[in-house]
Write an enzyme that holds these catalytic residues in place. Sequence first.
Site, PDB file in Angstrom:
ATOM      1  N   HIS A  68      27.814  33.466 -11.947  1.00 30.95           N
ATOM      2  CA  HIS A  68      28.456  32.284 -11.696  1.00 30.95           C
ATOM      3  C   HIS A  68      28.903  32.058 -10.084  1.00 30.95           C
ATOM      4  CE1 HIS A  68      31.318  35.287 -12.577  1.00 30.95           C
ATOM      5  NE2 HIS A  68      32.230  34.597 -12.114  1.00 30.95           N
ATOM      6  N   PHE A 114      33.867  44.084 -12.444  1.00 24.45           N
ATOM      7  CA  PHE A 114      35.348  44.152 -12.545  1.00 24.45           C
ATOM      8  C   PHE A 114      35.839  43.261 -13.468  1.00 24.45           C
ATOM      9  CE2 PHE A 114      36.322  39.888 -10.618  1.00 24.45           C
ATOM     10  CZ  PHE A 114      35.337  39.590 -10.196  1.00 24.45           C
ATOM     11  N   ALA A 144      39.553  43.272  -5.038  1.00 24.40           N
ATOM     12  CA  ALA A 144      38.423  43.926  -4.241  1.00 24.40           C
ATOM     13  C   ALA A 144      37.195  43.648  -5.038  1.00 24.40           C
ATOM     14  CB  ALA A 144      39.000  45.414  -4.590  1.00 24.40           C
ATOM     15  N   ASP A 203      38.068  30.700  -6.870  1.00 23.33           N
ATOM     16  CA  ASP A 203      38.867  30.794  -7.916  1.00 23.33           C
ATOM     17  C   ASP A 203      37.918  30.561  -9.355  1.00 23.33           C
ATOM     18  OD1 ASP A 203      41.468  30.906  -8.761  1.00 23.33           O
ATOM     19  OD2 ASP A 203      41.086  29.213 -10.131  1.00 23.33           O
ATOM     20  N   SER A 204      37.998  31.932  -9.860  1.00 18.74           N
ATOM     21  CA  SER A 204      37.057  31.929 -11.071  1.00 18.74           C
ATOM     22  C   SER A 204      37.761  32.363 -12.159  1.00 18.74           C
ATOM     23  CB  SER A 204      36.037  32.851 -10.665  1.00 18.74           C
ATOM     24  OG  SER A 204      36.598  34.312 -10.005  1.00 18.74           O
TER      25      SER A 204
HETATM   26  O1  LIG Z   1      32.471  38.086 -11.984  1.00 19.52           O
HETATM   27  C1  LIG Z   1      33.370  38.271 -12.746  1.00 19.52           C
HETATM   28  N1  LIG Z   1      33.362  39.155 -13.868  1.00 19.52           N
HETATM   29  C2  LIG Z   1      34.425  39.666 -14.265  1.00 19.52           C
HETATM   30  N2  LIG Z   1      35.549  39.019 -14.441  1.00 19.52           N
HETATM   31  C3  LIG Z   1      35.660  37.884 -13.449  1.00 19.52           C
HETATM   32  C4  LIG Z   1      34.665  37.504 -12.780  1.00 19.52           C
HETATM   33  N3  LIG Z   1      34.999  36.513 -11.936  1.00 19.52           N
HETATM   34  C5  LIG Z   1      36.302  36.022 -12.331  1.00 19.52           C
HETATM   35  N4  LIG Z   1      36.632  37.071 -13.156  1.00 19.52           N
HETATM   36  C6  LIG Z   1      38.186  37.035 -13.759  1.00 19.52           C
HETATM   37  C7  LIG Z   1      38.973  37.912 -12.997  1.00 19.52           C
HETATM   38  C8  LIG Z   1      40.156  37.389 -13.254  1.00 19.52           C
HETATM   39  O2  LIG Z   1      40.820  37.535 -14.412  1.00 19.52           O
HETATM   40  C9  LIG Z   1      39.828  36.105 -12.945  1.00 19.52           C
HETATM   41  C10 LIG Z   1      39.810  35.475 -11.849  1.00 19.52           C
HETATM   42  O3  LIG Z   1      41.115  35.045 -11.164  1.00 19.52           O
HETATM   43  P1  LIG Z   1      41.279  34.658  -9.988  1.00 19.52           P
HETATM   44  O4  LIG Z   1      42.673  33.929  -9.482  1.00 19.52           O
HETATM   45  O5  LIG Z   1      40.203  33.806  -9.390  1.00 19.52           O
HETATM   46  O6  LIG Z   1      41.236  35.903  -8.977  1.00 19.52           O
HETATM   47  P2  LIG Z   1      42.175  36.992  -8.554  1.00 19.52           P
HETATM   48  O7  LIG Z   1      43.551  36.554  -8.837  1.00 19.52           O
HETATM   49  O8  LIG Z   1      41.705  38.242  -9.220  1.00 19.52           O
HETATM   50  O9  LIG Z   1      41.889  37.267  -7.010  1.00 19.52           O
HETATM   51  P3  LIG Z   1      42.332  36.094  -5.968  1.00 19.52           P
HETATM   52  O10 LIG Z   1      42.961  34.945  -6.425  1.00 19.52           O
HETATM   53  O11 LIG Z   1      42.990  36.657  -4.898  1.00 19.52           O
HETATM   54  O12 LIG Z   1      40.879  35.756  -5.248  1.00 19.52           O
HETATM   55  O13 LIG Z   1      38.594  35.825 -13.676  1.00 19.52           O
HETATM   56 MG   LIG Z   2      44.267  34.845  -8.263  1.00 19.69          MG
END
Ligand SMILES: O=c1nc[nH]c2c1ncn2[C@H]1C[C@H](O)[C@@H](COP(=O)(O)OP(=O)(O)OP(=O)(O)O)O1
Ligand SMILES: [Mg+2]
Length: 198
Positions: free
Chosen positions: A183, A155, A14, A71-72
């Site tokens: 980023h 988040f 979200a 993907d981050s």
């Molecule tokens: O701006 C950010 N501010 C704080 N934390 C962040 C940010 N950007 C990525 N992150 C962290 C969150 C999660 O621990 C991981 C992303 O993992 P990632 O697999 O890319 O996303 P996700 O599983 O939460 O959702 P989805 O794969 O459905 O897009 O890095």
């Molecule tokens: Mg993910």
Amino acid sequence: MKALTELVLASHNAGKLKELQAMLGDAVRVRSVAEFSTVEPEETGLSFVENAILKARHAARISGLPALADDSGLAVDALGGAPGIYSARYAGGLGDAANNAKLLEALRDVPDAERGAQFVCALALVRHADDPLPILCEGLWHGRILFEARGAGGFGYDPLFWVPECDCASAELPAAEKNRLSHRARAMVQLKQRLGLA
Ligand SMILES: O=c1nc[nH]c2c1ncn2[C@H]1C[C@H](O)[C@@H](COP(=O)(O)OP(=O)(O)OP(=O)(O)O)O1
Ligand SMILES: [Mg+2]
């Protein structure tokens, strides 16, 4: 490429969805992948880019629409770049609070000068599920890992990420400010240029 008027955002996060939507503005009609399926693809890639492509293809396949995936993660210098692509799963899939607690513990004895880290974002846009030429953009955001959480915005790891240029934690930034510096913002600027939306 044909002008893009509608796309699916291939994320179930979200916080990420909100940021991506705000950055895209109203230039394209954005749909959520959750409209089509709640099943998340397994992130089996060894790089951010591979995982972004995999998520985008999955969303394009189930929706029949062009798809954008993000993907981050957080790469911490003192941990050799961990948790990196495993950021979301760092504490075994227990969520942001558990991930943050594990990171603080891992860095407990690491002094401030050695707490450098970067957020990494890879965006992948596919025009259809089998697109042989995905549009790929990346962005980095350099900072440091704090000794305790600060702020209530954003988040994920935002409460632990110190942003030197703002002298505050990422979770203390107004949303518009994070969306200008992050980023994800840096990757999105490139994507919009590539799509002719900038
Ligand atoms: O701006 C950010 N501010 C704080 N934390 C962040 C940010 N950007 C990525 N992150 C962290 C969150 C999660 O621990 C991981 C992303 O993992 P990632 O697999 O890319 O996303 P996700 O599983 O939460 O959702 P989805 O794969 O459905 O897009 O890095
Ligand atoms: Mg993910």
